[in-house]
Design an enzyme around this catalytic site. Sequence first.
Site, short mmCIF file in Angstrom:
data_model
loop_
_atom_site.label_atom_id
_atom_site.label_comp_id
_atom_site.label_asym_id
_atom_site.label_seq_id
_atom_site.Cartn_x
_atom_site.Cartn_y
_atom_site.Cartn_z
N LYS A 116 63.29 22.48 79.57
CA LYS A 116 63.06 23.89 79.89
C LYS A 116 64.33 24.56 80.39
CE LYS A 116 58.09 24.00 80.64
NZ LYS A 116 56.99 24.49 81.50
N LYS A 198 56.10 17.76 68.64
CA LYS A 198 54.69 17.98 68.98
C LYS A 198 54.30 19.43 68.70
CE LYS A 198 53.23 18.31 73.23
NZ LYS A 198 52.74 18.08 74.62
N LYS A 201 52.95 25.89 71.34
CA LYS A 201 52.81 27.34 71.25
C LYS A 201 54.17 28.03 71.14
CE LYS A 201 51.51 26.56 75.98
NZ LYS A 201 50.32 26.43 76.79
#
Length: 334
Positions: A116, A198, A201
């Site tokens: 992140k 994976k 969104k």
Amino acid sequence: MNENAKKVMLSGIQPSGDLHLGNYLGAIRNWVARTDEFDNYYFMADMHTITVRQTPADLRRRTLEQLAQYIACGLDPEKNTLFIQSHVPEHAQLGWVLNCYTMFGELSRMTQFKDKSSKHSENINGGLFTYPALMAADILLYQPDYVPVGEDQKQHCELTRDVAIRFNNIYGDVFKVPEPFIQKVGARIMSLGNPSSKMSKSDPAGCVFLLEKPEDILRKFKKAVTDSDTENCVRYAPEEKPGVANLMGIYAAITGKSYAEIETEFAGKGYGVFKPTVGEAVVEMLRPIQEETRRILADKAYLESVYRAGAEKASYIASKTLRKVYKKIGFVAR
């Protein structure tokens, strides 16, 4: 202790984006299957969501939509405790305490912080670094036996166990040390566009959302990556054909068929038949979920009654753990 009491299970998903097929097949559907087996706590992890900047109106909408989808997917609020994380202040309170028992080196090794940080380099905030301590608080407040996690969250569960053991070694038997509960089948649904990643969104082109229009879902499956070889053969070979293996995994999770049965079903038919068939199976599976979600969202009073009742029950359990922790570390009781 009641020997006949159900084991406790807890998990949550961030409302940082709309729920998708990976959330459903990898987590929510399995939660539903365990409704009667465990005493379950499932929440909308809105406090974790704000480590990345959010549009307030969108966060509120997604949180309520996520709760409605939990119920529409089969999580009966009469049998499962469903709540919004920020409605239970004990999460933040225990989160701070556990910050003080989580080592800097442990937090710096978290792969999701590194990931992140690279994606949001303009906003590498303290919460982004310390949120595994809050996640540990989310879990330990409810003294769960199991935490259903994907492989990518196993590191956080291990940290939670380490923190619980460290705290217990200092203050005695305060926290139950939970075990990760990893679902083997359908646990890791990959992106339709990049089967090495994976389903997420953050990759809308390769992600199928639970409330997505059927025509858009079918379009994504028709465009799904398969492989570059010329055999055009539906065969389960994850290393050679990761895109095909991912589609077979999705189809197996929906239909209950084995990989051998799927290979037989599509023998000689090729990807041009296989990919739309998987897409149609997904559309039909999601149709009743979409209809029920819309119905629930239209009944605002019902939805509010669910999250109020959930927060009340969750707070009752969480406050007992927090009081015990506060007493152990020497805080003066109110």
